[in-house]
Write an enzyme that holds these catalytic residues in place. Structure first.
Site, PDB file in Angstrom:
ATOM      1  N   GLU A   1     -56.291  69.281  74.149  1.00 53.68           N
ATOM      2  CA  GLU A   1     -55.582  69.182  75.425  1.00 53.68           C
ATOM      3  C   GLU A   1     -56.214  70.116  76.453  1.00 53.68           C
ATOM      4  O   GLU A   1     -55.660  70.375  77.510  1.00 53.68           O
ATOM      5  CB  GLU A   1     -54.096  69.494  75.261  1.00 53.68           C
ATOM      6  CG  GLU A   1     -53.788  70.877  74.727  1.00 53.68           C
ATOM      7  CD  GLU A   1     -52.339  71.268  74.976  1.00 53.68           C
ATOM      8  OE1 GLU A   1     -52.004  71.519  76.146  1.00 53.68           O
ATOM      9  OE2 GLU A   1     -51.558  71.321  74.010  1.00 53.68           O
TER      10      GLU A   1
ATOM     11  N   SER B   1     -45.904  68.402  73.277  1.00 56.31           N
ATOM     12  CA  SER B   1     -44.973  68.285  74.397  1.00 56.31           C
ATOM     13  C   SER B   1     -45.216  66.995  75.164  1.00 56.31           C
ATOM     14  O   SER B   1     -46.294  66.409  75.126  1.00 56.31           O
ATOM     15  CB  SER B   1     -45.128  69.478  75.331  1.00 56.31           C
ATOM     16  OG  SER B   1     -44.686  70.640  74.671  1.00 56.31           O
TER      17      SER B   1
ATOM     18  N   LYS C   1     -37.005  78.788  62.877  1.00 58.52           N
ATOM     19  CA  LYS C   1     -35.851  78.014  63.359  1.00 58.52           C
ATOM     20  C   LYS C   1     -35.949  76.550  62.942  1.00 58.52           C
ATOM     21  O   LYS C   1     -34.946  75.908  62.656  1.00 58.52           O
ATOM     22  CB  LYS C   1     -35.772  78.091  64.889  1.00 58.52           C
ATOM     23  CG  LYS C   1     -35.347  79.463  65.407  1.00 58.52           C
ATOM     24  CD  LYS C   1     -35.177  79.456  66.909  1.00 58.52           C
ATOM     25  CE  LYS C   1     -34.922  80.877  67.394  1.00 58.52           C
ATOM     26  NZ  LYS C   1     -34.670  80.938  68.839  1.00 58.52           N
TER      27      LYS C   1
ATOM     28  N   THR D   1     -47.982  83.692  73.860  1.00 57.19           N
ATOM     29  CA  THR D   1     -48.020  82.550  72.923  1.00 57.19           C
ATOM     30  C   THR D   1     -49.334  81.764  73.054  1.00 57.19           C
ATOM     31  O   THR D   1     -49.392  80.592  72.718  1.00 57.19           O
ATOM     32  CB  THR D   1     -46.802  81.608  73.066  1.00 57.19           C
ATOM     33  OG1 THR D   1     -46.791  81.030  74.392  1.00 57.19           O
ATOM     34  CG2 THR D   1     -45.498  82.351  72.871  1.00 57.19           C
TER      35      THR D   1
ATOM     36  N   SER E   1     -38.655  73.300  76.089  1.00 49.39           N
ATOM     37  CA  SER E   1     -39.661  72.904  75.104  1.00 49.39           C
ATOM     38  C   SER E   1     -39.184  73.214  73.683  1.00 49.39           C
ATOM     39  O   SER E   1     -39.460  72.461  72.754  1.00 49.39           O
ATOM     40  CB  SER E   1     -41.009  73.574  75.386  1.00 49.39           C
ATOM     41  OG  SER E   1     -40.997  74.942  75.040  1.00 49.39           O
TER      42      SER E   1
ATOM     43  N   CYS F   1     -50.183  69.235  72.023  1.00 51.63           N
ATOM     44  CA  CYS F   1     -50.618  69.670  70.694  1.00 51.63           C
ATOM     45  C   CYS F   1     -50.716  68.536  69.679  1.00 51.63           C
ATOM     46  O   CYS F   1     -51.046  68.763  68.518  1.00 51.63           O
ATOM     47  CB  CYS F   1     -49.684  70.752  70.162  1.00 51.63           C
ATOM     48  SG  CYS F   1     -49.435  72.090  71.329  1.00 51.63           S
TER      49      CYS F   1
ATOM     50  N   HIS G   1     -46.092  72.497  63.204  1.00 54.68           N
ATOM     51  CA  HIS G   1     -46.822  72.925  64.393  1.00 54.68           C
ATOM     52  C   HIS G   1     -46.223  74.274  64.798  1.00 54.68           C
ATOM     53  O   HIS G   1     -45.010  74.409  64.889  1.00 54.68           O
ATOM     54  CB  HIS G   1     -46.666  71.920  65.528  1.00 54.68           C
ATOM     55  CG  HIS G   1     -47.074  72.484  66.856  1.00 54.68           C
ATOM     56  ND1 HIS G   1     -48.333  73.004  67.065  1.00 54.68           N
ATOM     57  CD2 HIS G   1     -46.400  72.661  68.013  1.00 54.68           C
ATOM     58  CE1 HIS G   1     -48.406  73.455  68.305  1.00 54.68           C
ATOM     59  NE2 HIS G   1     -47.250  73.264  68.911  1.00 54.68           N
TER      60      HIS G   1
ATOM     61  N   ASN H   1     -51.030  80.390  69.050  1.00 56.47           N
ATOM     62  CA  ASN H   1     -50.959  78.944  69.190  1.00 56.47           C
ATOM     63  C   ASN H   1     -52.354  78.411  69.453  1.00 56.47           C
ATOM     64  O   ASN H   1     -53.047  78.880  70.350  1.00 56.47           O
ATOM     65  CB  ASN H   1     -50.018  78.560  70.342  1.00 56.47           C
ATOM     66  CG  ASN H   1     -49.695  77.062  70.336  1.00 56.47           C
ATOM     67  OD1 ASN H   1     -50.192  76.313  69.498  1.00 56.47           O
ATOM     68  ND2 ASN H   1     -48.854  76.635  71.263  1.00 56.47           N
TER      69      ASN H   1
HETATM   70  N1  ACO Z   1     -36.916  92.827  69.428  1.00 60.81           N
HETATM   71  C1  ACO Z   1     -36.724  91.708  68.681  1.00 60.81           C
HETATM   72  N2  ACO Z   1     -36.517  90.482  69.223  1.00 60.81           N
HETATM   73  C2  ACO Z   1     -36.524  90.374  70.564  1.00 60.81           C
HETATM   74  C3  ACO Z   1     -36.709  91.492  71.401  1.00 60.81           C
HETATM   75  C4  ACO Z   1     -36.914  92.760  70.781  1.00 60.81           C
HETATM   76  N3  ACO Z   1     -37.120  93.848  71.489  1.00 60.81           N
HETATM   77  N4  ACO Z   1     -36.667  91.058  72.681  1.00 60.81           N
HETATM   78  C5  ACO Z   1     -36.449  89.737  72.651  1.00 60.81           C
HETATM   79  N5  ACO Z   1     -36.358  89.310  71.374  1.00 60.81           N
HETATM   80  C6  ACO Z   1     -36.191  87.936  70.877  1.00 60.81           C
HETATM   81  C7  ACO Z   1     -35.182  87.112  71.613  1.00 60.81           C
HETATM   82  O1  ACO Z   1     -33.889  87.316  71.120  1.00 60.81           O
HETATM   83  C8  ACO Z   1     -35.713  85.710  71.301  1.00 60.81           C
HETATM   84  O2  ACO Z   1     -35.395  85.329  69.984  1.00 60.81           O
HETATM   85  P1  ACO Z   1     -34.351  84.171  69.684  1.00 60.81           P
HETATM   86  O3  ACO Z   1     -34.925  82.934  70.298  1.00 60.81           O
HETATM   87  O4  ACO Z   1     -34.282  84.098  68.219  1.00 60.81           O
HETATM   88  O5  ACO Z   1     -33.098  84.617  70.340  1.00 60.81           O
HETATM   89  C9  ACO Z   1     -37.207  85.893  71.308  1.00 60.81           C
HETATM   90  O6  ACO Z   1     -37.418  87.286  71.128  1.00 60.81           O
HETATM   91  C10 ACO Z   1     -37.893  85.467  72.591  1.00 60.81           C
HETATM   92  O7  ACO Z   1     -37.235  86.100  73.635  1.00 60.81           O
HETATM   93  P2  ACO Z   1     -36.832  85.291  74.925  1.00 60.81           P
HETATM   94  O8  ACO Z   1     -36.188  86.193  75.897  1.00 60.81           O
HETATM   95  O9  ACO Z   1     -36.112  84.041  74.533  1.00 60.81           O
HETATM   96  O10 ACO Z   1     -38.313  84.950  75.409  1.00 60.81           O
HETATM   97  P3  ACO Z   1     -38.808  84.377  76.767  1.00 60.81           P
HETATM   98  O11 ACO Z   1     -37.850  83.430  77.360  1.00 60.81           O
HETATM   99  O12 ACO Z   1     -39.243  85.507  77.578  1.00 60.81           O
HETATM  100  O13 ACO Z   1     -40.097  83.517  76.266  1.00 60.81           O
HETATM  101  C11 ACO Z   1     -40.802  81.477  75.199  1.00 60.81           C
HETATM  102  C12 ACO Z   1     -40.168  82.856  75.029  1.00 60.81           C
HETATM  103  C13 ACO Z   1     -39.850  80.548  75.934  1.00 60.81           C
HETATM  104  C14 ACO Z   1     -41.122  80.916  73.841  1.00 60.81           C
HETATM  105  C15 ACO Z   1     -42.132  81.626  76.014  1.00 60.81           C
HETATM  106  O14 ACO Z   1     -43.004  82.445  75.325  1.00 60.81           O
HETATM  107  C16 ACO Z   1     -42.809  80.310  76.300  1.00 60.81           C
HETATM  108  O15 ACO Z   1     -42.464  79.618  77.253  1.00 60.81           O
HETATM  109  N6  ACO Z   1     -43.864  79.918  75.482  1.00 60.81           N
HETATM  110  C17 ACO Z   1     -44.602  78.683  75.685  1.00 60.81           C
HETATM  111  C18 ACO Z   1     -43.808  77.439  75.339  1.00 60.81           C
HETATM  112  C19 ACO Z   1     -43.806  77.094  73.867  1.00 60.81           C
HETATM  113  O16 ACO Z   1     -44.591  77.589  73.109  1.00 60.81           O
HETATM  114  N7  ACO Z   1     -42.895  76.178  73.456  1.00 60.81           N
HETATM  115  C20 ACO Z   1     -42.816  75.717  72.094  1.00 60.81           C
HETATM  116  C21 ACO Z   1     -42.927  74.248  71.885  1.00 60.81           C
HETATM  117  S1  ACO Z   1     -44.088  73.481  72.949  1.00 60.81           S
HETATM  118  C22 ACO Z   1     -45.690  74.022  72.566  1.00 60.81           C
HETATM  119  O17 ACO Z   1     -46.113  73.981  71.458  1.00 60.81           O
HETATM  120  C23 ACO Z   1     -46.530  74.544  73.621  1.00 60.81           C
END
Ligand code: ACO
Length: 448
Positions: A82, A358, A255, A158, A208, A116, A246, A325
């Site tokens: 991609e 996605s 999860k 990521t 996502s 992906c 994936h 990733n």
């Molecule tokens: N200690 C331990 N855990 C923590 C801490 C800490 N200090 N701070 C945060 N966390 C946890 C949160 O509780 C959360 O866990 P949970 O989901 O089990 O509750 C996790 O860390 C992530 O924290 P968030 O605040 O939810 O993270 P944020 O919103 O800032 O970003 C996200 C996370 C959305 C995954 C971002 O990195 C992203 O957009 N990544 C790209 C998209 C992606 O990969 N999507 C997956 C499917 S699509 C694909 O493959 C591309």
């Protein structure tokens, strides 16, 4: 042909990387957010001398050489990626260099793209070709190659980068159970790349995650139904030794597997005991939508799934936690981790695979493993991939350097008329690298 599947594998990831705990400090986020919250240890990225084409060339030539396969024996070459380098010219055509050199231009296949998922599409194309009337007796070759980079912000940790090459043919130690496949495809805007001037995606992170889990539920239910129709008995996680997902980041894999276990509880699978029912029974009446948002369910199902996760999922997580990733290569890097860890002991095992891209497209399918005969054996695949050594000889960069490099790459993306530093000091012998993009956007590579 019988037992069509993967005969051989090679993985390449850039030696340049950054530790996630160092990135946490640098980004000023709370301690543990990337390492525990996302479950990631380290992230690889391309320096300015590497890209998806150089990584693909490295993986392909290394595979052919290490398994003793003559390039003339390849009849189909499919690439999943991609990472857009050219809107028309496929990455596959760049890889043809390797085959043209020995006079083989009779090779079908081009690139497949959908986030992906492209690697899985490419893999299915090759497997289907070998199983079809059009097969001419030669091998198929699949290459998944991607550089995952995000704009500054929550998605940046990521990222990752890698290329994986897989040789496809009959009598494979990693055989497809072709009748057992279930897909889920739908129109969603969870992660996409509408801005052709930028390498970075537009991403709705939370959406996502939900889209991924919904596709997983749908594929798992579909797979179970097909299995039950074919085998005349219920399917549950007890019927497969390993689950490979994936992996955008490890937390989502935790999860995901918990979600599969919850599905088994809903379907009242025979291994589900009193205590699991006690913990999860109360959630079985939630609607789908409610269940994706319910944090108590998420926690409880992860707790119930934990001992199964440790056994059936954890052995396939090493490379993804260390590299990040790798988009199309991600699920196959997870599978490579499993082979690296368990090799010959996988003989006779069933491995479940869940591929998500996605947009979205997703498939769950399964593989039947047997040790096989060298060079196409599980133990030899583990030896050739040499994962420990590749992880060990990496160079960690400071976050300032990483950010600086991302800026250079942003500027270079879609650019022309530049020469690279040609600094190959960090690269292993045999690694391809980018030397120049000329005034007509033509790209030039050399081999160390
Ligand atoms: N200690 C331990 N855990 C923590 C801490 C800490 N200090 N701070 C945060 N966390 C946890 C949160 O509780 C959360 O866990 P949970 O989901 O089990 O509750 C996790 O860390 C992530 O924290 P968030 O605040 O939810 O993270 P944020 O919103 O800032 O970003 C996200 C996370 C959305 C995954 C971002 O990195 C992203 O957009 N990544 C790209 C998209 C992606 O990969 N999507 C997956 C499917 S699509 C694909 O493959 C591309």
């Amino acid at each position: 042909p019988q037992n069509v599947g993967i005969l051989a594998m090679e993985i390449y990831f850039p030696p340049t990387c950054i530790q996630q705990d160092i990135l946490e400090d640098f980004d000023g986020v709370s301690k543990g957010k990337y390492t525990i919250g996302l479950g990631q240890d380290c992230m690889a990225f391309c320096s300015e001398v590497e890209d998806v084409i150089s990584m693909g060339l490295t993986a392909v030539t290394s595979l052919l050489e290490k398994y003793g396969v003559d390039p003339r024996q390849i009849g189909r070459l499919e690439v999943g990626s991609e990472t857009v380098i050219d809107k028309s010219k496929s990455i596959k055509t760049f890889l043809m260099n390797v085959f043209e050199d020995c006079g083989n231009t009779d090779i079908e296949g081009v690139d497949s793209t959908n986030a992906c998922y492209g690697g899985t599409a490419a893999l299915f194309n090759c497997v289907n070709w070998v199983e079809s009337n059009s097969w001419d007796g030669r091998y198929g070759l699949v290459v998944c190659t991607d550089s995952a980079v995000y704009a500054e912000g929550p998605a940046r940790p990521t990222g990752g980068a890698a290329a994986i090459a897989m040789l496809i043919g009959p009598d494979a130690p990693i055989a497809f159970e072709s009748k057992l496949r279930a897909s889920h495809m739908s129109h969603v805007y969870d992660f996409y790349k509408p801005d052709l001037a930028s390498e970075y995606p537009v991403v709705d992170g939370k959406l996502s995650q939900t889209c991924y889990l919904m596709a997983l539920d749908s594929c798992y239910n579909g797979y179970c139904q097909k299995y039950e129709k074919l085998e005349g008995k219920q399917f549950s996680i007890a019927d497969a030794e390993y689950f490979v997902f994936h992996s955008p980041y490890n937390k989502l894999v935790q999860k995901s597997f918990a979600r599969v276990v919850f599905s088994d509880v809903v379907r009242n699978a025979s291994y589900v005991d009193e205590s699991a029912n006690e913990k999860l029974g109360q959630f079985t009446s939630l609607t789908g939508d409610e269940s994706y948002q319910n944090r108590d369910l998420e926690k409880a199902s992860q707790q119930v799934a934990k001992p199964y996760y440790d056994k059936k999922v954890q052995p396939g997580t090493l490379i993804n936690k260390q590299v990040g990733n790798m988009y199309t290569a991600s699920i196959y890097a997870a599978f490579a981790s499993l082979i690296h860890n368990k090799h010959s002991s996988l003989d006779g095992n069933r491995v479940m695979m869940f591929s998500y891209g996605s947009g979205s497209s997703a498939t769950m399918f399964s593989l039947h493993l047997s040790e096989g005969k060298a060079p196409f054996s599980l133990s030899n695949i583990a030896k050739v991939m040499n994962v420990d050594e590749k992880l060990k000889r990496r160079t960690e960069l400071a976050p300032e350097k990483f950010v600086q490099l991302m800026k250079v790459m942003e500027h270079r993306y879609g650019g022309k008329d530049f020469v690279t530093s040609k600094d190959t000091s960090g690269l292993a012998p045999g690694t391809y690298y980018l030397t120049e993009v000329d005034s007509k956007y033509r790209r030039f590579y050399a081999k160390k």
